[in-house]
Design a protein around this motif. Sequence first.
Motif, PDB file in Angstrom:
ATOM      1  N   LEU A   1      21.182 100.399   5.863  1.00  0.00           N
ATOM      2  CA  LEU A   1      19.936  99.852   6.408  1.00  0.00           C
ATOM      3  C   LEU A   1      18.710 100.133   5.545  1.00  0.00           C
ATOM      4  N   GLY A   2      18.849 101.030   4.567  1.00  0.00           N
ATOM      5  CA  GLY A   2      17.719 101.399   3.723  1.00  0.00           C
ATOM      6  C   GLY A   2      16.657 102.198   4.480  1.00  0.00           C
ATOM      7  N   THR A   3      17.101 103.040   5.394  1.00  0.00           N
ATOM      8  CA  THR A   3      16.167 103.854   6.179  1.00  0.00           C
ATOM      9  C   THR A   3      16.281 105.313   5.769  1.00  0.00           C
ATOM     10  N   HIS A   4      15.344 106.101   6.243  1.00  0.00           N
ATOM     11  CA  HIS A   4      15.398 107.542   5.970  1.00  0.00           C
ATOM     12  C   HIS A   4      14.849 108.306   7.171  1.00  0.00           C
ATOM     13  N   TYR A   5      15.644 108.357   8.224  1.00  0.00           N
ATOM     14  CA  TYR A   5      15.276 109.145   9.392  1.00  0.00           C
ATOM     15  C   TYR A   5      15.717 110.581   9.162  1.00  0.00           C
ATOM     16  N   GLU A   6      14.869 111.513   9.552  1.00  0.00           N
ATOM     17  CA  GLU A   6      15.226 112.918   9.455  1.00  0.00           C
ATOM     18  C   GLU A   6      15.596 113.435  10.833  1.00  0.00           C
ATOM     19  N   TYR A   7      16.428 114.452  10.850  1.00  0.00           N
ATOM     20  CA  TYR A   7      16.873 115.055  12.108  1.00  0.00           C
ATOM     21  C   TYR A   7      17.229 116.499  11.826  1.00  0.00           C
ATOM     22  N   GLU A   8      16.994 117.335  12.801  1.00  0.00           N
ATOM     23  CA  GLU A   8      17.177 118.771  12.609  1.00  0.00           C
ATOM     24  C   GLU A   8      18.325 119.371  13.413  1.00  0.00           C
ATOM     25  N   CYS A   9      18.648 118.757  14.535  1.00  0.00           N
ATOM     26  CA  CYS A   9      19.660 119.354  15.406  1.00  0.00           C
ATOM     27  C   CYS A   9      20.639 118.282  15.867  1.00  0.00           C
ATOM     28  N   LYS A  10      21.679 118.711  16.520  1.00  0.00           N
ATOM     29  CA  LYS A  10      22.726 117.811  16.970  1.00  0.00           C
ATOM     30  C   LYS A  10      22.201 116.752  17.942  1.00  0.00           C
ATOM     31  N   ALA A  11      21.347 117.150  18.878  1.00  0.00           N
ATOM     32  CA  ALA A  11      20.814 116.204  19.856  1.00  0.00           C
ATOM     33  C   ALA A  11      19.918 115.170  19.176  1.00  0.00           C
ATOM     34  N   GLU A  12      19.112 115.603  18.222  1.00  0.00           N
ATOM     35  CA  GLU A  12      18.259 114.657  17.498  1.00  0.00           C
ATOM     36  C   GLU A  12      19.106 113.748  16.617  1.00  0.00           C
ATOM     37  N   ALA A  13      20.167 114.283  16.037  1.00  0.00           N
ATOM     38  CA  ALA A  13      21.075 113.468  15.239  1.00  0.00           C
ATOM     39  C   ALA A  13      21.727 112.386  16.106  1.00  0.00           C
ATOM     40  N   LEU A  14      22.074 112.721  17.329  1.00  0.00           N
ATOM     41  CA  LEU A  14      22.639 111.732  18.244  1.00  0.00           C
ATOM     42  C   LEU A  14      21.624 110.622  18.515  1.00  0.00           C
ATOM     43  N   TYR A  15      20.361 111.006  18.703  1.00  0.00           N
ATOM     44  CA  TYR A  15      19.298 110.021  18.900  1.00  0.00           C
ATOM     45  C   TYR A  15      19.194 109.102  17.678  1.00  0.00           C
ATOM     46  N   VAL A  16      19.172 109.676  16.471  1.00  0.00           N
ATOM     47  CA  VAL A  16      19.065 108.884  15.238  1.00  0.00           C
ATOM     48  C   VAL A  16      20.289 107.989  15.080  1.00  0.00           C
ATOM     49  N   GLU A  17      21.448 108.528  15.357  1.00  0.00           N
ATOM     50  CA  GLU A  17      22.698 107.755  15.249  1.00  0.00           C
ATOM     51  C   GLU A  17      22.652 106.528  16.172  1.00  0.00           C
ATOM     52  N   ASN A  18      22.221 106.722  17.404  1.00  0.00           N
ATOM     53  CA  ASN A  18      22.117 105.598  18.346  1.00  0.00           C
ATOM     54  C   ASN A  18      21.050 104.602  17.914  1.00  0.00           C
ATOM     55  N   LEU A  19      19.951 105.089  17.387  1.00  0.00           N
ATOM     56  CA  LEU A  19      18.886 104.224  16.886  1.00  0.00           C
ATOM     57  C   LEU A  19      19.398 103.353  15.746  1.00  0.00           C
ATOM     58  N   LEU A  20      20.111 103.964  14.828  1.00  0.00           N
ATOM     59  CA  LEU A  20      20.657 103.220  13.683  1.00  0.00           C
ATOM     60  C   LEU A  20      21.710 102.214  14.128  1.00  0.00           C
ATOM     61  N   LYS A  21      22.553 102.591  15.083  1.00  0.00           N
ATOM     62  CA  LYS A  21      23.558 101.648  15.591  1.00  0.00           C
ATOM     63  C   LYS A  21      22.881 100.439  16.216  1.00  0.00           C
ATOM     64  N   ASN A  22      21.805 100.683  16.946  1.00  0.00           N
ATOM     65  CA  ASN A  22      21.053  99.560  17.535  1.00  0.00           C
ATOM     66  C   ASN A  22      20.450  98.660  16.450  1.00  0.00           C
ATOM     67  N   HIS A  23      19.904  99.276  15.394  1.00  0.00           N
ATOM     68  CA  HIS A  23      19.359  98.489  14.277  1.00  0.00           C
ATOM     69  C   HIS A  23      20.456  97.641  13.640  1.00  0.00           C
ATOM     70  N   MET A  24      21.627  98.241  13.455  1.00  0.00           N
ATOM     71  CA  MET A  24      22.723  97.510  12.837  1.00  0.00           C
ATOM     72  C   MET A  24      23.174  96.340  13.715  1.00  0.00           C
ATOM     73  N   GLN A  25      23.243  96.556  15.017  1.00  0.00           N
ATOM     74  CA  GLN A  25      23.649  95.489  15.928  1.00  0.00           C
ATOM     75  C   GLN A  25      22.622  94.357  15.948  1.00  0.00           C
ATOM     76  N   ASN A  26      21.349  94.710  15.875  1.00  0.00           N
ATOM     77  CA  ASN A  26      20.286  93.709  15.888  1.00  0.00           C
ATOM     78  C   ASN A  26      20.201  92.936  14.586  1.00  0.00           C
ATOM     79  N   ASN A  27      20.703  93.514  13.489  1.00  0.00           N
ATOM     80  CA  ASN A  27      20.668  92.850  12.186  1.00  0.00           C
ATOM     81  C   ASN A  27      21.871  91.936  11.971  1.00  0.00           C
ATOM     82  N   ARG A  28      22.792  91.904  12.912  1.00  0.00           N
ATOM     83  CA  ARG A  28      23.998  91.070  12.728  1.00  0.00           C
ATOM     84  C   ARG A  28      23.802  89.702  13.316  1.00  0.00           C
TER      85      ARG A  28
END
Length: 130
Positions: free
Chosen positions: A103-130
């Motif tokens: 996706l050419g993004t650079h989200y930062e995350y520090e902990c497992k819960a924040e990583a889950l948030y970023v992961e879901n955000l990126l999955k949504n971006h990928m689904q919207n770009n299809r």
Amino acid sequence: MFKDLSPNIKSSITRSITQTFEQYMSDIEWSEERFSVDDYFANWREYITTRALWYNTIPDSMKRDPKFHEDLANRINEIIERILSEPPSEEQIATIQIMQEELGTHYEYECKAEALYVENLLKNHMQNNR
């Protein structure tokens, strides 16, 4: 006082704290600048009084006791500290890295819960770009 509660009630309280904190952080997009203790506690109060089944099982006398509130505040702090200190899994890091490269993004995350948030955000971006 908190220690006097049944293991099931303590477990339910822990889940409530975890759920409300992670939901609140998601709502503010894990932004430290937007974090407000007052807002989090307002969300927590709303959740426990309207949706937490355990809340009605605790006697009103205990709910009014300052020691109970102190114990509960300590428990909230412990759980939030645990959430914020749990590192993301290697799988999360790899998955996020692959999606960010695509996706050419650079989200930062520090902990497992924040990583889950970023992961879901990126999955949504990928689904919207299809």
